[in-house]
Each structure stands twice: as C-alpha cells, then as structure tokens.
Scaffold this motif. Structure first.
Motif, PDB file in Angstrom:
ATOM      1  N   ASN A 135      10.548  -2.858   3.774  1.00 32.03           N
ATOM      2  CA  ASN A 135      10.063  -3.235   2.183  1.00 32.03           C
ATOM      3  C   ASN A 135       9.516  -4.786   1.920  1.00 32.03           C
ATOM      4  OD1 ASN A 135      10.352  -0.213   0.847  1.00 32.03           O
ATOM      5  ND2 ASN A 135      11.907  -0.331   2.674  1.00 32.03           N
TER       6      ASN A 135
ATOM      7  N   LYS B 212       6.310  -0.348   0.705  1.00 29.97           N
ATOM      8  CA  LYS B 212       7.227   0.253   0.523  1.00 29.97           C
ATOM      9  C   LYS B 212       7.502   1.277   1.789  1.00 29.97           C
ATOM     10  CE  LYS B 212       6.789   0.701  -4.968  1.00 29.97           C
ATOM     11  NZ  LYS B 212       6.920   1.270  -5.819  1.00 29.97           N
ATOM     12  N   ASN B 213       8.262   1.513   1.966  1.00 24.82           N
ATOM     13  CA  ASN B 213       8.556   2.329   3.418  1.00 24.82           C
ATOM     14  C   ASN B 213       7.640   2.399   3.751  1.00 24.82           C
ATOM     15  OD1 ASN B 213      11.166   2.862   1.584  1.00 24.82           O
ATOM     16  ND2 ASN B 213       9.582   4.151   0.622  1.00 24.82           N
TER      17      ASN B 213
ATOM     18  N   ASN C 133      -2.304   1.329  -4.594  1.00 28.83           N
ATOM     19  CA  ASN C 133      -1.831   1.782  -2.891  1.00 28.83           C
ATOM     20  C   ASN C 133      -3.278   2.092  -1.910  1.00 28.83           C
ATOM     21  OD1 ASN C 133      -1.242   2.685  -0.983  1.00 28.83           O
ATOM     22  ND2 ASN C 133      -0.654   4.501  -1.179  1.00 28.83           N
TER      23      ASN C 133
ATOM     24  N   GLU D 151       3.360  -5.568  -2.701  1.00 29.87           N
ATOM     25  CA  GLU D 151       4.314  -4.379  -2.396  1.00 29.87           C
ATOM     26  C   GLU D 151       4.982  -3.925  -2.140  1.00 29.87           C
ATOM     27  OE1 GLU D 151       7.819  -2.691  -4.145  1.00 29.87           O
ATOM     28  OE2 GLU D 151       6.229  -2.222  -6.226  1.00 29.87           O
TER      29      GLU D 151
ATOM     30  N   LYS E  65       8.527  -7.140  -0.913  1.00 24.53           N
ATOM     31  CA  LYS E  65       7.813  -7.571  -2.207  1.00 24.53           C
ATOM     32  C   LYS E  65       7.149  -9.432  -2.309  1.00 24.53           C
ATOM     33  CE  LYS E  65      10.405  -5.048  -5.430  1.00 24.53           C
ATOM     34  NZ  LYS E  65      11.164  -5.224  -6.623  1.00 24.53           N
TER      35      LYS E  65
END
Length: 358
Positions: free
Chosen positions: A22, A6-7, A65, A4, A24
């Motif tokens: 963004n 994210k930002n 992450n 994923e 997935k």
C-alpha cells in the motif's frame, strides 16, 4: 494524489516479492525506492506500468484502477513511462529514430510532430550532435540520456526509473541526478528504484524503504537516512558504507562538510581518534592538495568510504586540475604522506583517489 497502490500482491513460482503493498504518490513527487535486493522494488514498478500484472490489488491512477478490464493498456503506456536499467534502446535505430518511434506508433503523432518533439529534447539534453548516431556509438551516460528522452517524448504524467545509474560510472551518476532535477522542475512525477543512497538523498522529496514485501517505512530523505524509526530500516541505513558530495572552491563550506561527515562516521561507530584523523586527512587533501591544484570553480565529486581500518577518498570531474600536484606546502604533504598507502591519478577519467591507513 496522482497514484494509489492498494493491497498489491505478486507471486512467482518460488517467491512472493509483493505482499499487500500500500502506498500513495502525490503529483510532482520524486520518490526513491530503496531496500535490500529481492524485496520487490523493480517488481513494484513493473506492476505499476503493467509490464507485469499483479495477482491481486489495485493501482489507482488519476482516480481509475488500471487493472480494471475496461482500462486500455495503451493509456498506461502513454501516461506511465519507464526507463530501464539496461536502456533497452533499439540498436538498429538512430538516436533520433529511437525517440520518435513511440510518439508515432502509440500516440499517432505525424513524423513531423515526432521530429519536433525529438529535436527539442535533443537540444535540452545536449545531444543534438548525436541525433544520427546509433546506440553502440554512444557512451553509457549518453545511452541513458537517450533512454530518458525516449520516455519523456511520450509526455507521461509519471516516469518510472529502474536503477537508472547502475550501468554508469560514478561521474555520470551526478549527470542523471541533474536531469531528474530538471524533470522535477517541469512538474513530472517520478519513482526511482536505486541502490545509490547519495543519489536517492539528492533527488528525492520522499523515500520508500521496501522490505518484507511491503513499503516497510517511508518518509523524507532526512527521516529515512538520518532518523529511521523501524528496526530493519535502521539496520539497512547503518550499513550504507560511503559518503558522496559535490563541492567547489567557490562556495565550499568546510564546517558543513565535516558535520555531514560526522554523521556518516557516527554510523560507522569510529572512535574519536579515528574520527579526528579522518577529518584532518580529508581537510588537508581537499583544501591543500585538490583545491590548490584546481584552477576553476566547477563542481567536483567527492566519494568517501571507510572500511577495514582504511579511508578511501576519490575526487572526480577534475577538468581543470593540475595532476602534477605542484602546489602543496611541506606541512600538508607531511600530514598526508604520513598515513598514505597509495595515491592513484587517472588523467583520462579526470580522477584522483587516495587510500589511507587509519
């Protein structure tokens, strides 16, 4: 979900290719990333692989992450592989050594283990006879296969491709597509930056269209190429100026072929007279000139382009083709020659191409 984003943001001195991206990625996805040049496609891959570091944002891989300080960069290299546009092979190493080096240096495999991995891959990719060759001794398609093998040897969970067909001639594009399908059958997740729209349609189950520094629109190949919803996606897709297909004598479906061409020609906004003319010329050339002079049932590549009032058709992979064009009836010959501007035959490349005036 395996990945994923994210930002995610990335800025260089004068441009910002990634602006709050963004997205997935699910396990066993094959995602083609398309869009105009300079919209951050390759930058996105390099930030996922940590070849470049994003300025901000997260890349969550298997729940963690990869931008956390404690996430080992070696784990990124082991689990997220990369195949580069320019191959990036070690020119001083043989094919075998190119494949073995990363498993030994990064995964700490023994030489015997690395040799077994490389040997199995060389068998799978039909390059066993080139194991002791050096990159400069290989064709572009062979170098690309070695680059893919080198990445696969690390047994990654995700494999990233940056323009894997850009340095290849059209005949090799289909070969790379088949390799990607084989990898997909072994449950490998892949993300592919490409400018080859027919290639993207063929290999992907999802497509990301990137623009404005983000994943501007995503969907299945059919949704993106045939039914895009957003303005910039529609504009980009409408400018795709070629149609490609693999066909064979054995299972050729003329009606399906023509119906797919109709979609392409609708995007070109041709009037009905030209549409009918294109259909007739392609039917005559394919059935009465190509197939009548083709002795086998192997797959033939067909590339069609309509531009500036002219129709261009190229047939490739004609390994069992009679280039003397002896088996043509008089009516078909008349229909073809009435609009034909030029016909080029390349026996060495196994290609024949046509240019017609519409």
């Amino acid at each position: 979900m395996i990945l994923e984003i994210k930002n995610l943001n990335k800025t260089y001195e004068s441009i910002s290719p990634l602006k709050n991206v963004n997205a997935k990625v699910f396990k066993n996805d094959v995602i083609s990333i398309i869009g105009p040049s300079g919209t951050g496609k390759s930058t996105l891959l390099r930030c996922i692989n940590r070849l470049e570091d994003a300025d901000s944002g997260e890349v969550i891989f298997n729940g963690k992450n990869i931008y956390d300080r404690n996430y080992p960069i070696t784990d990124v290299r082991k689990k997220i592989g990369m195949v580069f546009q320019s191959f990036n092979l070690f020119n001083n190493l043989s094919v075998l050594e190119n494949i073995m080096v990363a498993p030994i240096e990064i995964k700490h495999k023994t030489k015997a283990q690395a040799y077994d991995i490389a040997s199995n891959l060389l068998d799978w990719f039909s390059l066993k006879d080139k194991m002791n060759s050096y990159p400069h001794e290989l064709s572009g398609g062979q170098r690309q296969r070695v680059a893919i093998m080198r990445a696969v040897a690390m047994e990654p969970e995700i494999l990233l491709f940056d323009e894997p067909t850009s340095a290849l001639d059209p005949m090799m594009v289909s070969e790379v597509a088949n390799i990607i399908k084989d990898l997909h059958s072994k449950n490998l997740t892949m993300m592919i930056v490409t400018h080859e729209m027919a290639f993207a349609r063929k290999v992907s189950n999802r497509v990301f269209y990137m623009d404005e520094g983000i994943v501007y629109e995503e969907g299945t190949p059919e949704e993106i190429f045939d039914h895009p919803k957003k303005i910039k996606t529609k504009s980009f897709v409408s400018k795709i100026d070629s149609y490609e297909k693999e066909i064979s004598k054995k299972d050729f479906d003329l009606y399906m072929f023509i119906s797919e061409l109709m979609v392409y020609m609708a995007k070109k906004q041709l009037d009905m007279h030209k549409v009918n003319m294109v259909n007739l010329l392609i039917e005559e050339v394919t059935i009465n000139e190509i197939f009548r002079n083709l002795s086998g049932d192997e797959m033939v590549t067909c590339h069609i382009q309509i531009s500036n009032g002219e129709l261009y058709i190229k047939y490739g992979n004609l390994s069992n083709f009679n280039f003397d064009l002896k088996n043509i009836d008089e009516l078909s010959s008349s229909i073809i020659n009435n609009s034909l501007v030029e016909r080029n035959i390349d026996r060495e490349k196994l290609e024949i191409s046509y240019r017609f005036k519409l």
